[in-house]
Scaffold this active site. Sequence first.
Site, short mmCIF file in Angstrom:
data_model
loop_
_atom_site.label_atom_id
_atom_site.label_comp_id
_atom_site.label_asym_id
_atom_site.label_seq_id
_atom_site.Cartn_x
_atom_site.Cartn_y
_atom_site.Cartn_z
N CYS A 34 0.83 -1.21 0.00
CA CYS A 34 0.00 0.00 0.00
C CYS A 34 0.87 1.26 0.00
O CYS A 34 1.37 1.68 1.05
CB CYS A 34 -0.91 -0.01 1.22
SG CYS A 34 -1.88 1.50 1.38
N CYS A 36 -0.40 4.11 2.17
CA CYS A 36 -0.18 3.96 3.61
C CYS A 36 1.29 4.20 3.96
O CYS A 36 1.58 4.81 4.99
CB CYS A 36 -0.53 2.55 4.09
SG CYS A 36 -2.00 1.85 3.35
N ASP A 37 2.20 3.70 3.14
CA ASP A 37 3.59 3.61 3.57
C ASP A 37 4.59 4.45 2.77
O ASP A 37 5.76 4.52 3.13
CB ASP A 37 4.05 2.13 3.52
CG ASP A 37 3.19 1.27 4.44
OD1 ASP A 37 2.79 1.76 5.49
OD2 ASP A 37 2.91 0.11 4.09
#
Length: 336
Positions: free
Chosen positions: A149, A152-153
């Site tokens: 992701c 997200c990261d």
Amino acid sequence: MSIKEISKKVVILGSGPAGLTAAIYASRAQLEPLVIDGPQPGGQLTITTDVENYPGFKDGIMGPVLMDEFREQALRFGTEIINVWIDRVDLSQRPFTLYGKESQDSEEVSTIIKAETLIISTGASAKWLGVPGEEPVPEGLGGNGVSACATCDGFFFRERPIVVVGGGDTAMEEALFLTKFASSVTVIHRRDDFRASKIMADRVKNHEKIKILWNTEVKAINGTKESGVDSVTIYNSETGKTSDFPTKGVFIAIGHKPNTDLFKGILDMDDVGYLITEGKTMKTNIEGVFACGDAQDAYYRQAVTAAGTGCMAAIDAERFLAEHSSEVEMSTATRW
Ligand code: NDP
């Protein structure tokens, strides 16, 4: 602990575009549906950035914002939403029974849900390569340099070199998004042609920060607990050569697997696990159970098609209830 019991005419399992659209339609038909959030409330769009192809938003809309709108719209018409982990279902008789726990790790059942009809919209999850080093920490580097992701990261990889594995639209989207943070982005694809749509593939091919390794497979992810990822071992299928490619981050974007394990041996599904629906309807092989969205669609897999099938599943459920329950009459076309 006392067990909570809930009885509903329509229970919707999963709260992505398919599930929440089913909820909007079922609640407007005054069926007071219950939506059960899965482990990722709002579904896959909550981990994407700009959604440019959802009709009605000419300038695009952020995935999480779009899903908040879906949710508010469902709540406005009387949908109830709860968050429990369903790990067992009994679909052998109606009303169907779903056994919920507070979380996946809980031992005890906390909620028993009786459903006259069930709409399955459990979506799909990211697939993994299955190579050494990919496992979640502490065994591997998953979560410590390996991710599925970018939204997200990506932030953790500012000014660092990263690789993206895959050749579909997700890989293209992740690679483009990651150029905002990374010092360089290398897309590693196992063939010599992208599967992605031309517009996305061209953006990647023409991006100054992105390099592409064609005909290349990732065989291992290397690093340590302390340093995180240091390199990937790659194999070039044209030259037959294996080498190490230095990187600090590995984003896996190789497609998805339907979240239907709960229904194995109960509902008809294909070899991959996509639920099989009947003809142009959303009916499964059990009367009163319907499936929509990515849990049953291996082909289109778009937010807008998921929403469309959610609408269809709700109409199918209402028709079923009108035929099988004296309390429910089919709503008029205007009510939809
Ligand atoms: P896809 O199935 O389309 O693509 C998966 C990619 O990963 C393929 O290139 C495939 O290679 C590769 N792959 C699969 N398994 C492996 C493996 N074990 N090792 C190495 N590579 C592998 O999945 P996506 O998630 O990219 O897209 C799914 C759907 O969602 C598509 O319909 C897509 O169009 C849509 N989508 C649309 C977006 C948008 O419009 N903004 C954004 C994201 C997705 P190969 O090509 O060789 O099979």
